[in-house]
Write an enzyme that holds these catalytic residues in place. Sequence first.
Site, PDB file in Angstrom:
ATOM      1  N   GLY A 166       1.082  -1.316   0.098  1.00 41.95           N
ATOM      2  CA  GLY A 166       0.087  -0.229   0.167  1.00 41.95           C
ATOM      3  C   GLY A 166       0.780   1.390   0.016  1.00 41.95           C
ATOM      4  O   GLY A 166       2.014   1.364  -0.149  1.00 41.95           O
ATOM      5  N   SER A 167       0.322   2.273   0.331  1.00 43.46           N
ATOM      6  CA  SER A 167       0.748   3.376  -0.500  1.00 43.46           C
ATOM      7  C   SER A 167       0.555   4.588   0.607  1.00 43.46           C
ATOM      8  O   SER A 167       1.542   5.223   0.699  1.00 43.46           O
ATOM      9  CB  SER A 167       0.076   3.681  -1.787  1.00 43.46           C
ATOM     10  OG  SER A 167      -1.394   3.407  -1.673  1.00 43.46           O
TER      11      SER A 167
END
Length: 200
Positions: A166-167
């Site tokens: 994820g980010s």
Amino acid sequence: MQFAPGYRRFAVPAFLGAAVATFVFPPVGAVLLGVGVFVLWFFRDPDRSPPAESGIISPADGHVSVIRVEDGRIRVGVFMNVTDVHVNRAPVSGTVQDVTHRPGAHKPAFSKDSDKNERVDITVESDDGEYEVSQIAGAFARRIHPYVSAGDDLERGDKIGHIDFGSRADVLLPEGFSSDDIVVEKGESVRAGETVLAKR
């Protein structure tokens, strides 16, 4: 060591492939073993303890990438690098009002265009008012996993979800908070459930 849900989906095939490949073509077995170890490391879920001091704490590990005003409210965004823990945590105690998935693009999470990326917005009512945590997918992230639903009660620092590879995770502060209440700067390293982002 605890791991975020879903790690088996990536780790088990890598380890099984490594076990078979080791007897057929050892270099490939070594690569697959490395992939399996990386997956376990990436999905690690260490214990965290919220600080005694009051304030809104970071929803994610990483570096502060966004501090801006939106319609009179302050947004603080944290970019999660590949080396960071990707389990997200509740910035304050409260009750979940809504969990909304919004489809979108998969631009790099550190870019300005990432505001249009796929995301999950978690709206929570707290003693200070309504705040929102946004889990935002990036260029490689394709699965956002919220752990909470409308009606759930949260304690400060509780786990609220994770993003596969994820980010970015943002927190939109309640009305009444100003830029002067922010106690971090862009580029600063923060830890989910421990680093205070804002207080008043």
